[in-house]
Scaffold this active site. Structure first.
Site, PDB file in Angstrom:
ATOM      1  N   GLU A  54       0.812  -1.222   0.000  1.00 45.10           N
ATOM      2  CA  GLU A  54       0.000   0.000   0.000  1.00 45.10           C
ATOM      3  C   GLU A  54       0.848   1.275   0.000  1.00 45.10           C
ATOM      4  OE1 GLU A  54      -4.023  -1.675   2.185  1.00 45.10           O
ATOM      5  OE2 GLU A  54      -2.484  -0.795   3.472  1.00 45.10           O
ATOM      6  N   TYR A  65      -8.033 -13.067   7.368  1.00 43.83           N
ATOM      7  CA  TYR A  65      -7.946 -11.779   8.051  1.00 43.83           C
ATOM      8  C   TYR A  65      -8.937 -11.798   9.214  1.00 43.83           C
ATOM      9  CZ  TYR A  65      -4.696  -9.063   5.210  1.00 43.83           C
ATOM     10  OH  TYR A  65      -3.560  -8.570   4.627  1.00 43.83           O
ATOM     11  N   THR A 112      -5.420  -4.314  14.043  1.00 42.84           N
ATOM     12  CA  THR A 112      -6.095  -3.916  15.282  1.00 42.84           C
ATOM     13  C   THR A 112      -6.665  -2.505  15.261  1.00 42.84           C
ATOM     14  OG1 THR A 112      -4.004  -3.196  16.273  1.00 42.84           O
ATOM     15  CG2 THR A 112      -4.678  -5.486  16.648  1.00 42.84           C
TER      16      THR A 112
END
Length: 755
Positions: free
Chosen positions: A325, A416, A467
């Protein structure tokens, strides 16, 4: 020589005995490669000794761990000895085949664990602990003879813990390692650095933790500020955690993100970036940030200094450098970066990232380490010995393997675990799409798209917990387990004969035996989920009950507790109003969590919370936690941040005179880049905005408008009531927000049709 008739008789007797023998085998997780009954019985008592070879530290560590597990689960305090009268538990060092393999033999003279390496001895001890805790009881126990020869299917069986978005205590990390070990997971990928926080102490650069170890959580405009959050791991704490992991057979692979996800470092040392200002509070946003490291020699000196200290802390062969990313807008807009691209004679910014990764790979190679990165690094000229973590589906692993690179399968969304694993009021915030236990267990770590001759490049698999929305350690545990046990089994056990129902039957006692280790797992797979089918005007409601596990459901409708004698659910229940419905999932005669106790009356059948509704689109659906109050329970809103809109299908509108919406406001703290233009919220008629309720579709007749002015000053939940026109029967309602801006974002907690 026996006759054919006698041979057939013996074969028939053997076949007849097989079911009984199979029933005597313990319910183990992961299921061993080979397991068979053996002669004799082993009586474990408080005087049973643990016998280890003299000077064998690995055997001693395995014995100590077995002693601790039995103390916690059975209350027995066993002692280690160099020799002991039989029966005893013996640890023997001998070749058993591949790495981490072991043999476990149980009989009248005790138990013998044999392995060629430390991990095999430890896993043999873990298996013996499972065998000795099948009854769930305390004190001495006697078990039948057993022979196990076991070895893992894959070498990499891992979890990824993101400590950058929310910090977990060193004690929690050690506890997670303990839970991993008793499931035979062996790799902890530790995500220590990201835009929101820098968690590893780097002595040469103290501002990394002094500044970027802390942040203030985002709040909606006008809401009270939340306390500062954060923390970091000192080098002493990391060394202790790494040593603890080694005793549990677990390798910790640290991740230091580059060139993207670099905001925390640039926030502490601005010269590492391109000079683009960072608006205050940006570190508390979620999403994909545009801040990248620059590529001058001073920045590489910084990164090499950081990696040097990291390598001193982590002996892992692999160092993870991220690479995912990396939005290159700031590189594109930087004259210095463009000049660098030209000077290097490379094509573009993607090629520059490949050059960046090659330079870091060379530094790691010089220190006898291997680079591992997310699958985006495949988009350039990837270093020859680089390993790939495939997260954008399995395509990265397929591409890597075909090109001769090792890969770890970690695909989104299946592995995930920041995706919720169920629906209901107990589910914590997270990604809105449900990735349930069955989906995780069904994942294939050896995709057929990879040719057989290249399958050896698949090292294994791992599940990732990001998280952003798991701000507490209890929530992290809920998100990991029991799905992590499914990852453990598909990583360790043979693919042949895999059966979900059998897995669930072994999972329940595994979760029970982990509770003395501090584990409170999610009940999502066992939670009873009721679905109401109510026709407006009727005095009865049809209720369908289901769970993810497939375990039997029992129920009562007279207010009495649900026991093993309660009726077994077999199909939809036609219940009169009012009725108190209680239901629970059962394994044998015991409940397994996730029970419901629900009053069904004229109001509840006309009430739905956001979990019962459908989002109008499924672009980016999140279960977001309210920013209020600072302490205590907060509301969780299920919403699509690109289109806050919900549908109530077959809503019982007949007889309703008003509609009540319970709403809340949350900060719009998302880094979306160019995708921000795709967030579609209709303009409002009032400054504060309103909710619209429409018939059929979101373009259907407007039935009600619910102004938000009365809720604008309330940081918590607000119940708003608006008139509702006379309607008949049942129909779909579209409920959507309108606004003059994105911050705050309004969300729906529940809706009720009021008679």
């Amino acid at each position: 020589m026996i006759s054919c008739r006698l041979a057939l008789a013996l074969a028939a007797a053997l076949c007849a005995a097989m079911p009984a023998a199979a029933q005597q085998l313990p319910r183990l997780l992961p299921v061993p490669a080979e397991m068979a009954p053996a002669a004799g019985r082993f009586a474990l008592t408080a005087s049973t000794a643990l016998v280890v070879p003299a000077g064998d530290a690995g055997a001693r560590a395995a014995a100590d761990r077995l002693a601790e597990l039995l103390r916690l689960s059975r209350g027995l305090a066993l002692r280690t000895a160099a020799a002991s009268p039989r029966p005893a538990i013996r640890f023997v060092r001998a070749d058993t085949g591949k790495a981490e393999s072991y043999r476990l033999e149980i009989g009248g003279d005790g138990a013998t664990i044999t392995a060629g390496d430390d991990a095999g001895l430890l896993y043999g001890a873990v298996t013996l602990w499972q065998v000795l805790t099948q009854d769930g009881g305390k004190g001495p126990v006697t078990v039948a003879g057993l022979a196990i020869h076991d070895a893992p299917r894959f070498a990499w069986r891992g979890l990824m813990l993101d400590s950058a978005r929310h910090f977990q205590s060193p004690a929690y990390v050690r506890q997670l390692i303990d839970w991993m070990a008793v499931n035979k997971l062996n790799t902890l990928h530790w995500h220590l650095v990201d835009d929101q926080g820098w968690r590893v102490e780097i002595r040469k650069y103290p501002k990394l933790t002094g500044i970027s170890g802390w942040r203030y959580p985002a709040v909606a405009p006008g809401a009270p500020l939340l306390p500062r959050t954060g923390g970091f791991y000192t080098q002493a704490e990391i060394r202790a955690i790494v040593a603890h992991a080694a005793k549990r057979g677990i390798t910790i692979v640290p991740e230091i993100e580059m060139p993207g996800h670099a905001l925390a470092a640039i926030r502490a040392y601005p010269e590492l970036g391109m000079g683009v200002p960072i608006p205050p509070g940006t570190e508390s946003d979620w999403g994909v940030f545009p801040w990248l490291y620059n590529v001058d020699d001073k920045t590489f000196a910084f990164l090499e200094d950081v990696l040097t200290e990291v390598m001193e802390l982590f002996p892992s062969q692999y160092i993870h450098v991220g690479g995912d990313e990396a939005v290159k807008d700031q590189w594109k807009g930087s004259p210095a970066i463009q000049a660098k691209i030209k000077a290097l004679g490379i094509k573009d910014e993607t090629a520059l990232q490949a050059w960046f990764v090659h330079r870091i790979a060379g530094f790691l190679q010089a220190h006898h380490r291997k680079l591992i990165g997310w699958d985006e690094i495949l988009e350039g000229d990837v270093p020859a010995d680089a390993t790939i973590t495939s997260w954008r589906g399995i395509e990265g692993a397929i591409t890597a393997a075909k090109a001769g690179h090792d890969a770890v399968l970690s695909p989104s969304p299946a592995l995930y675990v920041n995706h919720r694993q169920g629906q209901g009021p107990d589910e914590p915030p997270g990604r809105g799409d449900v990735m349930d236990l069955r989906t995780v267990y069904a994942f294939d770590p050896a995709p057929s798209a990879i040719p057989a001759e290249q399958q050896h490049h698949i090292l294994g698999l791992q599940a990732n917990l990001w998280t952003e929305h798991a701000r507490t350690e209890a929530r992290a545990t809920w998100q990991f387990f029991p799905r992590a046990s499914a990852v453990a089994e598909i990583g360790w056990s043979k693919a042949q004969g895999r059966d979900y129902a059998d897995f669930v039957d072994r999972l329940v006692p595994q979760m029970d035996r982990m509770k003395p280790l501090g584990m409170t797992p999610a009940t999502s797979a066992f939670a009873v989920r009721p679905t109401l089918d109510y026709k407006a005007g009727e005095k009865r409601v049809s209720v369908t009950l289901a769970n993810q596990s497939g375990l039997p459901i029992r129920y009562t409708i007279d207010g009495t507790p649900v026991t093993a004698r309660a009726p077994l659910y077999a199909g939809p229940l036609a219940l009169s109003l009012p009725t108190r419905l209680r239901a629970a999932s059962f394994r044998g005669t015991a409940t397994v969590g996730g029970a419901i106790d629900q009053r069904l009356d004229a109001r509840s059948v006309r009430f739905r919370n956001d979990e019962d509704l459908k989002t109008c689109s499924r672009k980016v659906v999140l279960a977001l936690e309210d920013d209020y109050p600072a302490a205590g329970k907060r509301a969780v809103f299920l919403t699509d941040i690109f289109a806050p809109c919900w549908q109530w299908e077959a809503a019982p509108v007949g007889g309703a005179k008003a509609i009540a919406l319970t709403v809340g406001q949350i900060p719009f703290n998302f880094q979306l880049g160019a995708d921000l233009a795709h967030v579609k919220i209709p303009p409002s008629a009032t400054p504060e905005g309103e909710f619209e309720v429409r018939a059929g579709t979101c373009e259907g007749p407007l039935l009600a408008t619910v102004p938000l002015a009365a809720a604008a000053g309330n940081p918590g939940l607000t119940r708003l009531v608006a008139p509702f026109p006379v309607r008949a029967g049942n129909e779909t309602l579209c409920i959507r927000t309108t606004a003059r801006g994105l911050d705050p974002m309004w969300a729906l907690e529940s809706v009720e049709l009021v008679q």
